[in-house]
Write a protein that holds these residues in place. Structure first.
Motif, short mmCIF file in Angstrom:
data_model
loop_
_atom_site.label_atom_id
_atom_site.label_comp_id
_atom_site.label_asym_id
_atom_site.label_seq_id
_atom_site.Cartn_x
_atom_site.Cartn_y
_atom_site.Cartn_z
N TYR A 1 2.82 10.18 -18.46
CA TYR A 1 2.77 8.74 -18.17
C TYR A 1 1.34 8.21 -18.32
O TYR A 1 1.11 7.18 -18.95
CB TYR A 1 3.30 8.53 -16.75
N ASP B 1 3.43 7.95 -7.23
CA ASP B 1 4.37 6.94 -6.76
C ASP B 1 5.80 7.21 -7.18
O ASP B 1 6.69 6.45 -6.86
CB ASP B 1 3.94 5.55 -7.26
N TYR B 2 6.07 8.29 -7.89
CA TYR B 2 7.40 8.50 -8.46
C TYR B 2 8.50 8.66 -7.42
O TYR B 2 9.67 8.42 -7.71
CB TYR B 2 7.41 9.66 -9.45
N THR C 1 8.79 6.87 -4.68
CA THR C 1 9.07 5.61 -4.00
C THR C 1 8.95 4.38 -4.88
O THR C 1 9.15 3.27 -4.40
CB THR C 1 8.10 5.44 -2.82
N SER C 2 8.61 4.53 -6.15
CA SER C 2 8.32 3.38 -7.00
C SER C 2 8.83 3.64 -8.42
O SER C 2 9.39 4.69 -8.71
CB SER C 2 6.80 3.15 -7.02
N LEU C 3 8.58 2.69 -9.28
CA LEU C 3 8.99 2.83 -10.68
C LEU C 3 7.88 3.41 -11.56
O LEU C 3 8.08 3.58 -12.75
CB LEU C 3 9.43 1.47 -11.23
N THR C 4 6.72 3.69 -10.98
CA THR C 4 5.63 4.29 -11.74
C THR C 4 5.39 5.72 -11.26
O THR C 4 5.74 6.07 -10.14
CB THR C 4 4.34 3.47 -11.60
N THR D 1 2.26 7.33 -11.18
CA THR D 1 0.99 7.53 -10.50
C THR D 1 0.53 6.21 -9.90
O THR D 1 1.17 5.18 -10.06
CB THR D 1 -0.08 8.04 -11.50
N ASN D 2 -0.60 6.28 -9.20
CA ASN D 2 -1.12 5.08 -8.53
C ASN D 2 -2.62 4.95 -8.75
O ASN D 2 -3.22 5.73 -9.51
CB ASN D 2 -0.76 5.11 -7.04
N GLN D 3 -3.23 3.99 -8.07
CA GLN D 3 -4.66 3.73 -8.25
C GLN D 3 -5.52 4.91 -7.81
O GLN D 3 -6.59 5.15 -8.39
CB GLN D 3 -5.07 2.48 -7.48
#
Length: 178
Positions: free
Chosen positions: A57, A106-107, A109-112, A114-116
């Motif tokens: 990703y 973030d996978y 809990t989210s649609l992405t 990774t995070n910042q």
């Protein structure tokens, strides 16, 4: 079962590594004749496959289909981020079992993927339209090395614990095992 039953072995250790299958991401089994017994499992969200997909990703490729591109990029890079990955993203035990530091991902809990916090370590993610750089090649080499190191550590420990000399591999991550 897909690796052990068609194998030529009467007895074997079986290592299954995948992104996620139901809740299991990694399983260790013993096959003997027609019997296959799971002895250890690692469950979602801790996944070597999803860790690899996070780098897929980040490199600007589509998750669940672009992992082969990361594997193909790996020989063109240097694994300069491998120790950083081991120090921050994944805790690897002596037996090869592992846990991810989910504060970077973030996978679950989210649609992405990774995070910042992940981006602060490795830079902004590449968008799919931009040219590949040495950074993506080095990140690919790094996650490839970490993946191989974990698989080898699990396999060596499995041989030591079980005494089995035969090993069957299954799952998408196992396809990536040099």
């Amino acid at each position: 079962a897909s690796a052990f039953y068609p194998s030529p072995f009467e007895n074997a250790a079986v290592l299954t590594l995948d992104g996620v299958g139901e809740w299991t991401t990694t399983s260790i089994s013993i096959g003997c004749g027609k019997n296959l017994r799971v002895i250890k499992e690692i469950h979602f969200p801790h996944s070597l496959g999803l860790l690899y997909s996070a780098f897929t990703y980040h490199a600007g490729f589509k998750v669940n289909s672009g992992e082969y591109k990361v594997m193909g990029l790996a020989p063109y890079g240097e694994p300069k981020y491998a120790e950083l990955i081991k120090e921050t993203l994944i805790n690897i035990a002596d037996d090869g079992s592992f846990q991810l530091d989910m504060s970077y991902f973030d996978y679950a809990t989210s649609l992405t993927m990774t995070n910042q916090k992940f981006d602060k370590l490795f830079g902004a993610p590449r968008t799919s339209e931009t040219n590949l750089t040495q950074r993506e090649m080095d990140l690919a080499a790094s996650i490839q090395k970490v993946t191989e190191d974990v698989i080898i550590k699990i396999a060596r420990n499995l041989a030591k614990e079980t005494g089995e000399r035969n090993l069957c591999l299954a799952g998408g991550v196992a396809l990536n095992c040099v």
